[in-house]
Design an enzyme around this catalytic site. Structure first.
Site, PDB file in Angstrom:
ATOM      1  N   SER A   1       0.742  -1.386   0.005  1.00 10.83           N
ATOM      2  CA  SER A   1       0.147   0.321   0.106  1.00 10.83           C
ATOM      3  C   SER A   1       1.368   0.891   0.114  1.00 10.83           C
ATOM      4  O   SER A   1       2.435   1.155   0.578  1.00 10.83           O
ATOM      5  CB  SER A   1      -1.196   0.066   1.133  1.00 10.83           C
ATOM      6  OG  SER A   1      -1.354   1.413   1.398  1.00 10.83           O
TER       7      SER A   1
ATOM      8  N   HIS B   1       2.624  12.479  -2.013  1.00 15.49           N
ATOM      9  CA  HIS B   1       2.423  13.286  -1.306  1.00 15.49           C
ATOM     10  C   HIS B   1       3.569  14.196  -2.016  1.00 15.49           C
ATOM     11  O   HIS B   1       4.209  14.769  -1.009  1.00 15.49           O
ATOM     12  CB  HIS B   1       1.766  13.714   0.019  1.00 15.49           C
ATOM     13  CG  HIS B   1       0.642  12.559   0.419  1.00 15.49           C
ATOM     14  ND1 HIS B   1      -0.371  13.852  -0.223  1.00 15.49           N
ATOM     15  CD2 HIS B   1       1.113  12.478   1.558  1.00 15.49           C
ATOM     16  CE1 HIS B   1      -1.230  12.621   0.821  1.00 15.49           C
ATOM     17  NE2 HIS B   1      -1.095  11.724   1.784  1.00 15.49           N
TER      18      HIS B   1
ATOM     19  N   HIS C   1      -2.547   7.181  -4.854  1.00 12.38           N
ATOM     20  CA  HIS C   1      -2.351   6.297  -3.937  1.00 12.38           C
ATOM     21  C   HIS C   1      -2.688   4.548  -4.867  1.00 12.38           C
ATOM     22  O   HIS C   1      -3.098   4.743  -6.082  1.00 12.38           O
ATOM     23  CB  HIS C   1      -3.587   6.314  -3.387  1.00 12.38           C
ATOM     24  CG  HIS C   1      -4.124   4.812  -2.957  1.00 12.38           C
ATOM     25  ND1 HIS C   1      -5.710   4.299  -3.462  1.00 12.38           N
ATOM     26  CD2 HIS C   1      -4.017   4.263  -1.599  1.00 12.38           C
ATOM     27  CE1 HIS C   1      -5.701   3.042  -2.459  1.00 12.38           C
ATOM     28  NE2 HIS C   1      -4.736   3.269  -1.415  1.00 12.38           N
TER      29      HIS C   1
ATOM     30  N   VAL D   1      -2.166  -3.194  -3.726  1.00 11.26           N
ATOM     31  CA  VAL D   1      -2.675  -4.683  -4.380  1.00 11.26           C
ATOM     32  C   VAL D   1      -2.489  -5.481  -3.014  1.00 11.26           C
ATOM     33  O   VAL D   1      -1.670  -5.228  -2.048  1.00 11.26           O
ATOM     34  CB  VAL D   1      -1.815  -4.779  -5.353  1.00 11.26           C
ATOM     35  CG1 VAL D   1      -1.897  -4.632  -6.796  1.00 11.26           C
ATOM     36  CG2 VAL D   1      -0.185  -4.867  -4.865  1.00 11.26           C
ATOM     37  N   ARG D   2      -3.498  -6.299  -2.696  1.00 15.57           N
ATOM     38  CA  ARG D   2      -3.548  -7.431  -1.303  1.00 15.57           C
ATOM     39  C   ARG D   2      -3.869  -8.105  -1.306  1.00 15.57           C
ATOM     40  O   ARG D   2      -4.682  -8.154  -2.547  1.00 15.57           O
ATOM     41  CB  ARG D   2      -4.450  -6.395  -0.381  1.00 15.57           C
ATOM     42  CG  ARG D   2      -5.600  -5.825  -0.935  1.00 15.57           C
ATOM     43  CD  ARG D   2      -6.113  -5.074   0.092  1.00 15.57           C
ATOM     44  NE  ARG D   2      -7.638  -4.834   0.043  1.00 15.57           N
ATOM     45  CZ  ARG D   2      -8.443  -3.759  -1.437  1.00 15.57           C
ATOM     46  NH1 ARG D   2      -7.223  -2.991  -1.683  1.00 15.57           N
ATOM     47  NH2 ARG D   2      -9.271  -3.415  -1.398  1.00 15.57           N
TER      48      ARG D   2
ATOM     49  N   HIS E   1      -5.298   7.393 -17.051  1.00 14.23           N
ATOM     50  CA  HIS E   1      -6.664   6.228 -17.279  1.00 14.23           C
ATOM     51  C   HIS E   1      -6.568   4.609 -18.679  1.00 14.23           C
ATOM     52  O   HIS E   1      -6.818   3.942 -18.263  1.00 14.23           O
ATOM     53  CB  HIS E   1      -8.147   6.834 -17.082  1.00 14.23           C
ATOM     54  CG  HIS E   1      -8.755   7.165 -16.497  1.00 14.23           C
ATOM     55  ND1 HIS E   1      -9.673   5.977 -15.887  1.00 14.23           N
ATOM     56  CD2 HIS E   1      -8.597   8.541 -15.531  1.00 14.23           C
ATOM     57  CE1 HIS E   1     -10.153   7.084 -14.938  1.00 14.23           C
ATOM     58  NE2 HIS E   1      -9.525   8.172 -14.315  1.00 14.23           N
TER      59      HIS E   1
ATOM     60  N   HIS F   1     -20.530  13.347   2.547  1.00 10.65           N
ATOM     61  CA  HIS F   1     -20.390  14.587   3.040  1.00 10.65           C
ATOM     62  C   HIS F   1     -20.464  15.472   2.238  1.00 10.65           C
ATOM     63  O   HIS F   1     -20.512  17.187   2.250  1.00 10.65           O
ATOM     64  CB  HIS F   1     -20.171  14.935   4.519  1.00 10.65           C
ATOM     65  CG  HIS F   1     -18.755  14.780   4.816  1.00 10.65           C
ATOM     66  ND1 HIS F   1     -17.613  13.475   4.273  1.00 10.65           N
ATOM     67  CD2 HIS F   1     -17.576  15.227   4.919  1.00 10.65           C
ATOM     68  CE1 HIS F   1     -16.249  13.292   4.016  1.00 10.65           C
ATOM     69  NE2 HIS F   1     -16.444  14.575   4.786  1.00 10.65           N
TER      70      HIS F   1
ATOM     71  N   GLY G   1      -5.508  -4.039  15.145  1.00 14.11           N
ATOM     72  CA  GLY G   1      -4.802  -4.183  15.888  1.00 14.11           C
ATOM     73  C   GLY G   1      -3.183  -3.585  14.982  1.00 14.11           C
ATOM     74  O   GLY G   1      -2.333  -4.130  15.704  1.00 14.11           O
ATOM     75  N   GLY G   2      -3.490  -3.215  14.190  1.00 15.97           N
ATOM     76  CA  GLY G   2      -2.393  -2.828  13.291  1.00 15.97           C
ATOM     77  C   GLY G   2      -1.495  -2.217  13.775  1.00 15.97           C
ATOM     78  O   GLY G   2      -1.786  -1.080  15.121  1.00 15.97           O
TER      79      GLY G   2
END
Length: 302
Positions: free
Chosen positions: A92, A96, A106, A109-110, A148, A178, A261-262
């Site tokens: 991940s 910035h 960003h 891949v997981r 893209h 929001h 709990g990471g």
């Protein structure tokens, strides 16, 4: 399953190393390496650059963690998996840049695995997820089209339907409800990928991960020398506030990491180094800043 999991582990480690090497060359600053272990099982390697001439903050994270029982964020839509042991691994990253004309990016891949309990008739469950998305502060249509185009090409071999579906999913996922606006100009997003089989899904994920440098670095090189001043930096900080809002309120990875709990320092490495909020502010009509808001709506970029 064990051999395939090890292959994924090796790929994700290699992907992190390749991306960090390219970013170090572009910035001219070495990344800090931070090995860490998780008490319940597994660990990772956080690679971090702060205060570089190109990247104000760049985090490229590898993790492979294990747990004895799935947290609520992972089993909310899969009640039958509640309480199972699990493994999660992947890369991940959030970059910035310092120059407001270079967009934030960003990529993730997981792989998630929930093995069946020993001796049970249940099946091991796995799924892949990931994607990449671009968040400009000042819009350039050619940058969005390039990004893209590479995203489309990365998944084209796996079906003509993949890019339209994953682009739509990205537009809908990276949406600040929001605020009524997308986080950026989108890209790809997919989750719960397990069909038709492990090898095909893993190949698609590798194609997405391997496409990152081609999608992003040409944009960086095109924009990094554009001159900017305090006005542009102030607008960048204001828009970074939107990034913070999304990550802390909606982002599944952030929520999963905190609930399971990471390691907090790694989970929140995606935050920008500076951000700002203004009360009831809107850009002057016709200004370069106002032009961004026309971009923050889903569009057919190709």
């Amino acid at each position: 399953m064990a051999v395939s999991v090890q292959s994924a582990h090796t790929y994700f480690q290699d992907l992190q190393a390749r991306i960090v090497a390219a970013l170090e060359q572009a910035d001219g600053t070495p990344f800090r390496s931070d090995d860490w272990a998780r008490a319940e099982g597994g660990g990772g390697l956080s690679r971090l650059l702060e205060g570089g001439p190109l990247f104000e903050r760049a985090g490229v994270l590898f993790s492979h963690v294990r747990g004895s029982a799935l947290p609520p964020s992972a089993s909310a839509h899969r009640g039958e998996l509640a309480g199972r042991a699990w493994q999660a691994m992947g890369v991940s990253m959030v970059l910035h840049p310092r120059n407001p004309y270079v967009p934030t990016v960003h990529m993730n891949v997981r792989l998630f695995v929930a093995p069946a309990a020993p001796g049970s008739d249940a099946q091991d469950v796995f799924w892949f997820g990931g994607g990449l998305d671009l968040t400009p502060y000042y819009p350039f249509e050619e940058d969005a089209r390039h990004f893209h185009r590479v995203c489309r090409d990365a998944v084209q071999a796996y079906g003509e339907d993949k890019y339209p579906a994953y682009k739509k999913w990205c537009d809908e996922y990276f949406f600040l409800k929001h605020r009524g606006e997308t986080r950026g100009v989108g890209g790809l997003f997919f989750d719960d990928l397990s069909e038709p089989d492990f090898d095909t899904c893993f190949a698609l994920v590798r194609s997405v991960g391997d496409s990152f440098l081609e999608a992003y670095m040409p944009i960086v090189e095109q924009r990094r020398t554009l001159p900017y001043g305090e006005r542009e930096r102030e607008f960048q900080a204001y828009r970074r506030g939107r990034y913070v809002e999304f990550n802390l309120v909606f982002d599944r990875g952030t929520l999963f990491g905190l609930q399971s709990g990471g390691r907090t320092e790694s989970i929140l490495l995606s935050m920008p180094p500076t951000a700002a909020w203004r009360y009831d502010w809107s850009p002057e009509p016709g200004s370069p800043e106002a032009a961004l808001y026309d971009f923050l709506k889903p569009r057919a970029w190709l």
